[in-house]
Scaffold this active site. Structure first.
Site, PDB file in Angstrom:
ATOM      1  N   GLU A   3       0.853  -1.190   0.000  1.00 36.86           N
ATOM      2  CA  GLU A   3       0.000   0.000   0.000  1.00 36.86           C
ATOM      3  C   GLU A   3       0.885   1.236   0.000  1.00 36.86           C
ATOM      4  O   GLU A   3       1.991   1.218   0.541  1.00 36.86           O
ATOM      5  CB  GLU A   3      -0.902   0.011   1.245  1.00 36.86           C
ATOM      6  CG  GLU A   3      -1.835  -1.186   1.351  1.00 36.86           C
ATOM      7  CD  GLU A   3      -2.573  -1.200   2.681  1.00 36.86           C
ATOM      8  OE1 GLU A   3      -3.622  -1.854   2.760  1.00 36.86           O
ATOM      9  OE2 GLU A   3      -2.074  -0.548   3.638  1.00 36.86           O
ATOM     10  N   VAL A   4       0.355   2.306  -0.535  1.00 37.49           N
ATOM     11  CA  VAL A   4       1.075   3.586  -0.550  1.00 37.49           C
ATOM     12  C   VAL A   4       0.234   4.591   0.231  1.00 37.49           C
ATOM     13  O   VAL A   4      -0.949   4.807  -0.078  1.00 37.49           O
ATOM     14  CB  VAL A   4       1.324   4.086  -1.986  1.00 37.49           C
ATOM     15  CG1 VAL A   4       2.083   5.409  -1.956  1.00 37.49           C
ATOM     16  CG2 VAL A   4       2.109   3.053  -2.784  1.00 37.49           C
ATOM     17  N   LYS A  19       5.457   3.622   1.276  1.00 35.13           N
ATOM     18  CA  LYS A  19       5.003   2.357   0.703  1.00 35.13           C
ATOM     19  C   LYS A  19       5.203   1.279   1.753  1.00 35.13           C
ATOM     20  O   LYS A  19       6.329   1.010   2.190  1.00 35.13           O
ATOM     21  CB  LYS A  19       5.799   2.039  -0.567  1.00 35.13           C
ATOM     22  CG  LYS A  19       5.281   0.822  -1.316  1.00 35.13           C
ATOM     23  CD  LYS A  19       6.016   0.663  -2.644  1.00 35.13           C
ATOM     24  CE  LYS A  19       5.439  -0.481  -3.441  1.00 35.13           C
ATOM     25  NZ  LYS A  19       6.126  -0.621  -4.762  1.00 35.13           N
ATOM     26  N   GLU A  67       9.579  10.119  -2.462  1.00 39.53           N
ATOM     27  CA  GLU A  67       9.085  11.427  -2.889  1.00 39.53           C
ATOM     28  C   GLU A  67       7.584  11.332  -3.196  1.00 39.53           C
ATOM     29  O   GLU A  67       7.124  10.398  -3.850  1.00 39.53           O
ATOM     30  CB  GLU A  67       9.855  11.865  -4.139  1.00 39.53           C
ATOM     31  CG  GLU A  67       9.310  13.091  -4.827  1.00 39.53           C
ATOM     32  CD  GLU A  67       9.973  13.336  -6.177  1.00 39.53           C
ATOM     33  OE1 GLU A  67       9.660  14.356  -6.813  1.00 39.53           O
ATOM     34  OE2 GLU A  67      10.795  12.491  -6.586  1.00 39.53           O
ATOM     35  N   VAL A  69       4.544  12.361  -5.198  1.00 40.16           N
ATOM     36  CA  VAL A  69       4.238  12.947  -6.499  1.00 40.16           C
ATOM     37  C   VAL A  69       2.797  13.433  -6.475  1.00 40.16           C
ATOM     38  O   VAL A  69       1.857  12.622  -6.395  1.00 40.16           O
ATOM     39  CB  VAL A  69       4.456  11.923  -7.640  1.00 40.16           C
ATOM     40  CG1 VAL A  69       4.124  12.560  -8.986  1.00 40.16           C
ATOM     41  CG2 VAL A  69       5.879  11.420  -7.626  1.00 40.16           C
ATOM     42  N   ASP A 112       9.114  -3.419 -15.403  1.00 41.59           N
ATOM     43  CA  ASP A 112       7.659  -3.346 -15.233  1.00 41.59           C
ATOM     44  C   ASP A 112       7.150  -1.971 -15.656  1.00 41.59           C
ATOM     45  O   ASP A 112       6.398  -1.317 -14.920  1.00 41.59           O
ATOM     46  CB  ASP A 112       7.260  -3.644 -13.787  1.00 41.59           C
ATOM     47  CG  ASP A 112       5.768  -3.926 -13.652  1.00 41.59           C
ATOM     48  OD1 ASP A 112       5.145  -4.301 -14.670  1.00 41.59           O
ATOM     49  OD2 ASP A 112       5.223  -3.760 -12.540  1.00 41.59           O
ATOM     50  N   PRO A 115       1.496   1.927 -17.696  1.00 41.89           N
ATOM     51  CA  PRO A 115       0.899   3.235 -17.374  1.00 41.89           C
ATOM     52  C   PRO A 115       0.766   3.509 -15.889  1.00 41.89           C
ATOM     53  O   PRO A 115       0.915   4.666 -15.448  1.00 41.89           O
ATOM     54  CB  PRO A 115      -0.476   3.158 -18.057  1.00 41.89           C
ATOM     55  CG  PRO A 115      -0.287   2.200 -19.176  1.00 41.89           C
ATOM     56  CD  PRO A 115       0.681   1.176 -18.669  1.00 41.89           C
ATOM     57  N   ASN A 117       2.819   2.823 -13.537  1.00 41.49           N
ATOM     58  CA  ASN A 117       4.099   3.155 -12.906  1.00 41.49           C
ATOM     59  C   ASN A 117       4.731   4.435 -13.460  1.00 41.49           C
ATOM     60  O   ASN A 117       5.845   4.774 -13.071  1.00 41.49           O
ATOM     61  CB  ASN A 117       5.086   1.996 -13.083  1.00 41.49           C
ATOM     62  CG  ASN A 117       4.734   0.823 -12.182  1.00 41.49           C
ATOM     63  OD1 ASN A 117       4.075   0.989 -11.159  1.00 41.49           O
ATOM     64  ND2 ASN A 117       5.166  -0.370 -12.569  1.00 41.49           N
ATOM     65  N   ASP A 130       8.085   2.746  -8.613  1.00 41.19           N
ATOM     66  CA  ASP A 130       7.857   1.320  -8.399  1.00 41.19           C
ATOM     67  C   ASP A 130       8.921   0.464  -9.069  1.00 41.19           C
ATOM     68  O   ASP A 130       8.682  -0.212 -10.066  1.00 41.19           O
ATOM     69  CB  ASP A 130       6.465   0.913  -8.887  1.00 41.19           C
ATOM     70  CG  ASP A 130       6.044  -0.435  -8.309  1.00 41.19           C
ATOM     71  OD1 ASP A 130       6.847  -1.030  -7.550  1.00 41.19           O
ATOM     72  OD2 ASP A 130       4.951  -0.903  -8.631  1.00 41.19           O
TER      73      ASP A 130
END
Length: 412
Positions: A3-4, A19, A67, A69, A112, A115, A117, A130
């Site tokens: 989870e973030v 994370k 960081e 975003v 990986d 879209p 990431n 990620d």
């Protein structure tokens, strides 16, 4: 995988993203993968990569401080709109490629790219995050997958990865090509009912050009994108090449201007010698040759208009030829002068002396008879004619004239 959470750094007083590895997936493999992500991300520092600030554990659960975003991912962007304008796609592609180039220079492959990431911050700048399944290319021991085990999303997986081969930097470029393709037409290049069928399409099926699927891009953009989706890794451009290409206007299909040609300095022409011919009835030029030297700027000036005394048959010779001819001309002139002087002296010295024979004896009376020379008639004696001497003087004048001409030629 985890989870973030949005959090606050209480020491520095700034917002961060945390994370947190989920508890039900905290097995040995997931823990090692998460630790590897922290170590991998910590090695990277680039404006288009999500920065990592800290790493630790809490209640037997690992966390990663990153960081924050402020924005949305490309996945969220595609959910809100079906396609993206080519202008924005070109900017996203160039910035994402620049971030991947920085990772590839460190020997790190993301593995990986999709879209979800690729983040867009508040200014619309791309941030790649990620690195959870990233792999150190130069250290195979860090690979967390066994041979034949595919890790990644099937919609964006490179053909060599679909075949179970090791990922490299070219694999990231193929995945980025799939993302660009989806941004332009709303769908990835390959999609099937099952993941296995999709992998087969990546391996065997050539992609349809985006222009045939309604994308309003230039042929150059379409062709370059097909190069990113090449089946063979060696046929794809590198991340730095993609970044440089999209940074220019090449994707618009406009022909790039050729470099401005700067002509080399012209070689200065050698001095030109012209030998003008003396026109009949024109005043003497004294046989002087004319030299026209090149200008100091190295630019050749136009030849001056022909003068009245210069005939159409004027011949030009080079300086080297003139130098070779000067000794021959001087020798010829000297020989001519010596010959004329010898003739003149011979005429004066060896001419018969008729003065004594023509002078009568004071004591005798001239009589005409056999054996007695007749009285010389002044009219018949050329030596007694005062006009004869000027004739020789004229000859001397002519010789002198030739001498003058020869002298001038010698000066030449």
């Amino acid at each position: 995988m985890g989870e973030v959470w949005r959090a606050t750094d209480e020491v520095l007083g700034r917002p961060v993203a945390v994370k947190l590895l989920l508890g039900d997936q905290a097995d040995a493999s997931s823990t090692a993968r998460f630790r590897l992500e922290a170590q991998t991300a910590a090695r990277l520092s680039h404006p288009h990569l999500v920065a990592v600030f800290d790493f630790g554990s809490w209640e037997d659960r690992f966390y990663l401080v990153m960081e924050l975003v402020e924005g949305r991912s490309l996945g969220d962007l595609l959910e809100s709109q079906e396609t993206v304008h080519p202008e924005q796609v070109a900017r996203i592609a160039g910035e994402a490629a620049a971030g991947l180039a920085a990772a590839h220079r460190q020997g790190i492959v993301h593995r990986d790219i999709k879209p979800g990431n690729l983040m867009l911050d508040a200014d619309g700048s791309v941030k790649i995050g990620d690195f959870g399944i990233a792999q150190f290319v130069d250290d195979p021991s860090t690979a967390l997958t066994t041979a034949g085990h595919i890790v990644g999303t099937s919609l964006y997986l490179a053909p060599e990865r679909a075949l179970g081969r090791t990922a490299d930097s070219a694999s990231d470029m193929y995945s980025l090509g799939c993302v660009i393709y989806q941004l332009l037409v709303g769908q990835p290049p390959f999609r099937s009912d099952t993941a296995t069928a999709t992998l087969y399409q990546h391996v065997d099926t050539p992609p349809v050009p985006v222009r045939q699927r309604g994308a309003d891009v230039s042929p150059a953009f379409d062709s370059y994108l097909l190069g990113l989706l090449a089946k063979k890794p060696e046929d794809r451009p590198s991340a730095q090449q993609v970044s440089d290409w999209f940074r220019t206007d090449a994707w618009r299909g406009r022909p790039e201007p050729l470099p401005r040609h700067t002509p080399a300095a012209r070689r200065a022409a050698p001095p030109v010698v012209s030998a003008p011919a003396q026109a009949p009835g024109s005043p003497s030029t004294g046989g002087m040759s004319t030299y026209r030297l090149p200008q100091a700027t190295g630019r050749r000036r136009a030849a001056p208009a022909p003068r009245a005394s210069r005939s159409a048959g004027t011949r030009r010779i080079s300086t080297s030829e003139a130098i070779r001819r000067r000794p021959r001309v001087a020798s010829a002139v000297a020989g001519t002068v010596a010959f004329v002087a010898a003739v003149y002296l011979g005429t004066v010295l060896f001419a018969p002396d008729t003065g004594a024979a023509d002078t009568p004896d004071p004591g005798s009376t001239p009589t005409a008879g056999v054996g007695t020379p007749a009285q010389a008639d002044p009219a018949s004696d050329p030596s007694a004619d005062p006009a004869a001497e000027p004739a020789r003087n004229d000859g001397g004048q002519d010789g002198g004239g030739r001498n003058d001409d020869g002298q001038d030629d010698e000066d030449d």
